[in-house]
Scaffold this motif. Structure first.
Motif, PDB file in Angstrom:
ATOM      1  N   ASP A  55       0.842  -1.189   0.000  1.00 58.96           N
ATOM      2  CA  ASP A  55       0.000   0.000   0.000  1.00 58.96           C
ATOM      3  C   ASP A  55       0.876   1.236   0.000  1.00 58.96           C
ATOM      4  O   ASP A  55       1.904   1.281   0.691  1.00 58.96           O
ATOM      5  CB  ASP A  55      -0.872   0.056   1.256  1.00 58.96           C
ATOM      6  N   HIS A  56       0.455   2.244  -0.755  1.00 63.43           N
ATOM      7  CA  HIS A  56       1.042   3.580  -0.653  1.00 63.43           C
ATOM      8  C   HIS A  56       0.097   4.412   0.192  1.00 63.43           C
ATOM      9  O   HIS A  56      -1.028   4.706  -0.228  1.00 63.43           O
ATOM     10  CB  HIS A  56       1.235   4.190  -2.044  1.00 63.43           C
ATOM     11  N   MET A  57       0.529   4.788   1.386  1.00 66.92           N
ATOM     12  CA  MET A  57      -0.305   5.525   2.339  1.00 66.92           C
ATOM     13  C   MET A  57      -0.119   7.024   2.093  1.00 66.92           C
ATOM     14  O   MET A  57       0.863   7.622   2.510  1.00 66.92           O
ATOM     15  CB  MET A  57       0.093   5.177   3.776  1.00 66.92           C
ATOM     16  N   GLY A  58      -1.075   7.611   1.389  1.00 63.12           N
ATOM     17  CA  GLY A  58      -0.961   9.027   1.073  1.00 63.12           C
ATOM     18  C   GLY A  58      -0.521   9.230  -0.367  1.00 63.12           C
ATOM     19  O   GLY A  58      -0.676   8.335  -1.198  1.00 63.12           O
ATOM     20  N   PRO A  59       0.054  10.412  -0.674  1.00 63.19           N
ATOM     21  CA  PRO A  59       0.302  11.521   0.253  1.00 63.19           C
ATOM     22  C   PRO A  59      -0.989  12.204   0.687  1.00 63.19           C
ATOM     23  O   PRO A  59      -1.942  12.296  -0.083  1.00 63.19           O
ATOM     24  CB  PRO A  59       1.182  12.463  -0.563  1.00 63.19           C
ATOM     25  N   ALA A  60      -0.995  12.622   1.956  1.00 63.23           N
ATOM     26  CA  ALA A  60      -2.170  13.271   2.513  1.00 63.23           C
ATOM     27  C   ALA A  60      -1.714  14.388   3.446  1.00 63.23           C
ATOM     28  O   ALA A  60      -0.595  14.372   3.959  1.00 63.23           O
ATOM     29  CB  ALA A  60      -3.026  12.266   3.279  1.00 63.23           C
ATOM     30  N   GLU A  61      -2.594  15.333   3.660  1.00 64.24           N
ATOM     31  CA  GLU A  61      -2.359  16.427   4.605  1.00 64.24           C
ATOM     32  C   GLU A  61      -3.545  16.460   5.555  1.00 64.24           C
ATOM     33  O   GLU A  61      -4.676  16.754   5.157  1.00 64.24           O
ATOM     34  CB  GLU A  61      -2.227  17.770   3.882  1.00 64.24           C
TER      35      GLU A  61
END
Length: 313
Positions: A37-43
């Motif tokens: 899994d690629h978690m994000g990118p998130a803010e």
């Protein structure tokens, strides 16, 4: 040179979106890597829930968490509480069974901030499937790194380029983090014909790269032919994860469980449903119930195309 290209599929994990790369309907594993899994990118906004994965179980695998940005607090049934930050590794081996949670610390929730990283599951070989569970945290000093001419490389786990990470693995593999400036050329660890690993792949976490005469972008995994020895060129500043290893044989995956037999999966389901798996001491007030509707068990070898089953983290 390229066997297959996999586009990450967006999955909502209760308010937080990830890109699901493995398993894929026509490529269940790359070496022992059975889940990515690629978690994000998130803010995350100040005061948001951020990462809030309740206690859940695993068997038959090791989890490898690695971050580019942000922080996650790990708590498990062995009693470990450990924050992971960029450039570090949390390596949890489930073996015969473990439970853990992954959450954002309350102070970090109040502040908000970025989240970007990778979570991999590495299936255990036959002789290690039922070992006692364990947990290790590794800082940056345990992970060999190299920087020169616009290339930064960190060996997250396994062996590559004559170096070996301190992370204790159960089968031959490599996992490398590249940061590439625009125009940089590099190459993955060698393939089968050059004395390297039988199965290899490149995942583009940011930017664009060129492999051969083809261009690939963020959210794509390039599975390489066993004997291919390609040059990788960054068309923009890019973040790439190179991974691979030797196959360990067929594995079944259902929800958070990985096993070499259906009987072992069924036992894990029954154990979790009956409450026979201990929760983390510091996080035992809630848990993720057994998903009764997750009725599809997927196999590690290629299958005909079909809708992807849900595999919660």
């Amino acid at each position: 040179m390229i066997e297959l290209v996999i586009d990450a599929r967006k999955k909502d994990l209760g308010g937080f979106e990830v890109g699901r790369i493995l398993p894929f309907h026509s490529r269940r594993m790359v070496g022992p890597f059975i889940f990515l899994d690629h978690m994000g990118p998130a803010e995350f906004a100040p005061g948001s829930e951020a990462i809030n994965v309740r206690p859940h179980p695993h068997i038959g695998l090791s989890t490898l968490t690695y971050l580019f940005e942000g922080e996650i607090m790990h708590r498990d049934s062995l009693g470990y509480t450990q924050a992971i930050r960029p450039g570090e590794v949390n390596w949890m081996t489930a073996g015969k069974g473990i439970t853990h949670s992954e959450r954002t610390d309350p102070l970090k929730k109040a502040q908000g901030g970025p989240m970007n990283g990778m979570q991999a599951w590495i299936a255990l070989p036959d002789e290690a499937e039922e070992i006692d569970p364990s947990f290790q945290h590794y800082g940056e000093d345990a992970l060999p790194a190299y920087e020169n001419g616009g290339l930064f490389a960190r060996l997250v786990a396994g062996e590559a380029y004559g170096a070996k990470a301190n992370v204790k693995t159960s089968s031959p593999l490599f996992y490398v983090h590249w940061e590439l400036k625009e125009g940089v050329r590099t190459a993955p660890p060698p393939g089968k014909g050059a004395g390297g690993m039988s199965e290899r792949a490149l995942y583009v976490a940011k930017g664009q790269i060129e492999v051969g005469d083809r261009t690939f972008h963020e959210g794509q995994m390039i599975v390489l032919q066993p004997h291919a020895e390609p040059t990788v060129k960054s068309l923009t500043d890019a973040t790439v994860m190179a991974l691979g290893g030797e196959p360990i044989g067929q594995r079944l995956i259902w929800w958070n469980f990985v096993a070499s037999s259906q009987a072992r999966l069924d036992q894990a389901k029954a154990d979790w449903k009956a409450g026979r798996m201990k929760l983390p001491d510091e996080d035992d007030l809630e848990f993720i119930p057994l998903p009764e509707d997750a009725a599809v068990t997927t196999r590690s070898e290629p299958l005909p195309p079909k809708p992807e089953p849900t595999h919660p983290v």
